[in-house]
Design a protein around this motif. Sequence first.
Motif, mmCIF file in Angstrom:
data_model
loop_
_atom_site.group_PDB
_atom_site.id
_atom_site.type_symbol
_atom_site.label_atom_id
_atom_site.label_comp_id
_atom_site.label_asym_id
_atom_site.label_seq_id
_atom_site.Cartn_x
_atom_site.Cartn_y
_atom_site.Cartn_z
ATOM 1 N N ILE A 122 6.860 2.373 -6.452
ATOM 2 C CA ILE A 122 7.923 1.700 -7.177
ATOM 3 C C ILE A 122 7.866 2.099 -8.651
ATOM 4 O O ILE A 122 6.796 2.177 -9.257
ATOM 5 N N TYR A 123 9.054 2.335 -9.216
ATOM 6 C CA TYR A 123 9.209 2.688 -10.629
ATOM 7 C C TYR A 123 9.601 1.449 -11.437
ATOM 8 O O TYR A 123 10.286 0.554 -10.941
ATOM 9 N N GLY A 124 9.189 1.411 -12.687
ATOM 10 C CA GLY A 124 9.634 0.371 -13.600
ATOM 11 C C GLY A 124 9.631 0.889 -15.025
ATOM 12 O O GLY A 124 8.886 1.815 -15.361
ATOM 13 N N SER A 125 10.465 0.301 -15.881
ATOM 14 C CA SER A 125 10.521 0.770 -17.264
ATOM 15 C C SER A 125 11.123 -0.299 -18.155
ATOM 16 O O SER A 125 11.796 -1.224 -17.695
ATOM 17 N N TYR A 126 10.876 -0.152 -19.443
ATOM 18 C CA TYR A 126 11.610 -0.922 -20.436
ATOM 19 C C TYR A 126 11.855 -0.025 -21.645
ATOM 20 O O TYR A 126 10.910 0.404 -22.312
ATOM 21 N N ARG A 127 13.125 0.293 -21.861
ATOM 22 C CA ARG A 127 13.565 1.174 -22.938
ATOM 23 C C ARG A 127 12.641 2.393 -23.042
ATOM 24 O O ARG A 127 12.269 2.970 -22.028
ATOM 25 N N HIS A 128 12.293 2.822 -24.250
ATOM 26 C CA HIS A 128 11.379 3.946 -24.394
ATOM 27 C C HIS A 128 9.964 3.463 -24.692
ATOM 28 O O HIS A 128 9.100 4.249 -25.067
ATOM 29 N N PHE A 129 9.724 2.156 -24.468
ATOM 30 C CA PHE A 129 8.439 1.558 -24.813
ATOM 31 C C PHE A 129 7.439 1.496 -23.655
ATOM 32 O O PHE A 129 6.235 1.503 -23.880
ATOM 33 N N GLN A 130 7.939 1.390 -22.430
ATOM 34 C CA GLN A 130 7.030 1.177 -21.294
ATOM 35 C C GLN A 130 7.516 1.933 -20.064
ATOM 36 O O GLN A 130 8.723 2.010 -19.815
ATOM 37 N N ALA A 186 4.429 2.891 -12.675
ATOM 38 C CA ALA A 186 4.473 3.333 -11.282
ATOM 39 C C ALA A 186 3.401 2.555 -10.537
ATOM 40 O O ALA A 186 2.274 2.423 -11.014
ATOM 41 N N ARG A 187 3.758 2.055 -9.361
ATOM 42 C CA ARG A 187 2.797 1.285 -8.584
ATOM 43 C C ARG A 187 2.901 1.649 -7.114
ATOM 44 O O ARG A 187 3.951 2.102 -6.632
ATOM 45 N N ASN A 188 1.788 1.463 -6.411
ATOM 46 C CA ASN A 188 1.804 1.562 -4.963
ATOM 47 C C ASN A 188 1.453 0.188 -4.414
ATOM 48 O O ASN A 188 1.649 -0.823 -5.097
ATOM 49 N N HIS A 189 0.941 0.135 -3.222
ATOM 50 C CA HIS A 189 0.675 -1.174 -2.617
ATOM 51 C C HIS A 189 -0.516 -1.884 -3.246
ATOM 52 O O HIS A 189 -0.638 -3.097 -3.117
ATOM 53 N N ARG A 190 -1.357 -1.140 -3.944
ATOM 54 C CA ARG A 190 -2.549 -1.770 -4.517
ATOM 55 C C ARG A 190 -2.639 -1.641 -6.033
ATOM 56 O O ARG A 190 -2.998 -2.599 -6.716
#
Length: 500
Positions: free
Chosen positions: A395-403, A406-410
């Motif tokens: 899974i991808y996640g972001s916040y603007r150009h600050f953060q 990437a995660r998997n199940h663990r």
Amino acid sequence: MNNTFRAIKFLFIILCAISSLTVSPSYSEQNERPNILLIITDDQSIDTINALGNKAIQTPNIDRLAHSGMAFTHVFNQGSWSGAVCAPSRQMINTGRNLHMTGFSPVSNKTTYPLMGETFRQSGYETFITGKWHVGDNALKRSFNIGRAVHEGGMAPIRKGGQWKPWLTDFGEKIKWAKKQKNQHTSEAFADAAISYIETKEKRNNNPFFMYVAFTAPHDPRQSPQSYVDKYPAESINLPPNFLPMPEIDAGDYNIRDEALMTFPRTEKQTKEFIGEYYAMIEHMDDQIGRILDSLEKSPYANNTYIIFTSDHGLAVGKHGLAGKQSVYDHSIRTPFIMVGNGIPENTRAKGMFYLNSIFATTAELAGIDTPESVQGPSVLPIIRGEKTVMNNYIYGSYRHFQRMARNHRYKLVYYPLLKRNVLFDLMNDPWEMHDISNAEGSASIIQELTAKLEELKVEVGDPLTNDDPVNSYQPFTGKVRPGFQKDKIGIKQTVFKEH
């Protein structure tokens, strides 16, 4: 031979019986196209539902949904290129596309891609909206036949009436576009509009309906009847395990409005009051959801309506020293997600591992509508049919150009582009995301794997950010860097927090 034939016939009957339990896009007792009721709340964290584990809050009607259908535990907002996280989230939901590929941006509130309501409308559905839109006037007009008590913008600021005297718009079905200030709490106004729509629908036509019911609760200002506030006094509230007076990392955007709702450093008393007001607003909204569900159950549509309940994103409410949703911690990017309807197993739980932009394809498949080719988020019905256990392993996640995340199940990797810093969480042993293990033995290979996956996911969602020049590469979405956080001054400092 006769015995063999009888055995084959018996097996065929059994298989038909099993198949009747699976979700069928056009199934109903009357063999009609199903109706869709989509309920979206605003800023509601995954851990705010009694039936899903939080016994400190009362949510009997959302609990009804959880007991009546399938609740997914890991559903994600991909993030935001704006401090107003709700706008990109709703753009993803309504286009079915990934974060940076919806056609919307800081300089455009229009898109040429087919919209969810628009697609249903063109397929013979009557489309109805009440509550928060925040996707632009053009998209609103394309998507819905009828709108009642529509909150077209973002939040309901106190200077414009707050939750108690909101400015709401009506249109369609012989009513011209008109905005008026309503002397009624938003949650009650939206419930009244939804109930009125259900009760008058049969007199109007026989078309199936698509209802988009979007509460502004529990977004601030956190105003609800005093009787609800009294249920959650500060002294009765337990702080979350990951409460902190200050953020451990200054990611660069803690001068935003959401974070100014509480003082720095956070105090235990103030945070408990903040949580209590949050819970009160959710319970009040829950009662309004119950009124809508009661109306639906009494209607001719009770046995032929699919319900999806979710939120646009979560909220920190004191966790990690934060108040808002501008982060990639689970409390901000995970959302509640429940599906109810024919063929959906009752009182079941599934992990999910999908994004909110899957709502478009999922509802289209339920309705037997062809999903537009532009839609990127896949239908999640394969999980309900038992064909898959999750939709994604990463899974991808972001916040603007600050953060970036990437995660998997663990494991979850959080990368801060402006700080050139990695943080790694072992979610199995640290679900509250409190302990950075990036320097622990064996973590280097995990970081390497998730870093490579993050770069793949950035391409998938259209993320233009490059690690060697995050500010300039992200200019199409970021605009100007906020004052006080110039590129050469960003670091681990926790002293200056300004309200915008």
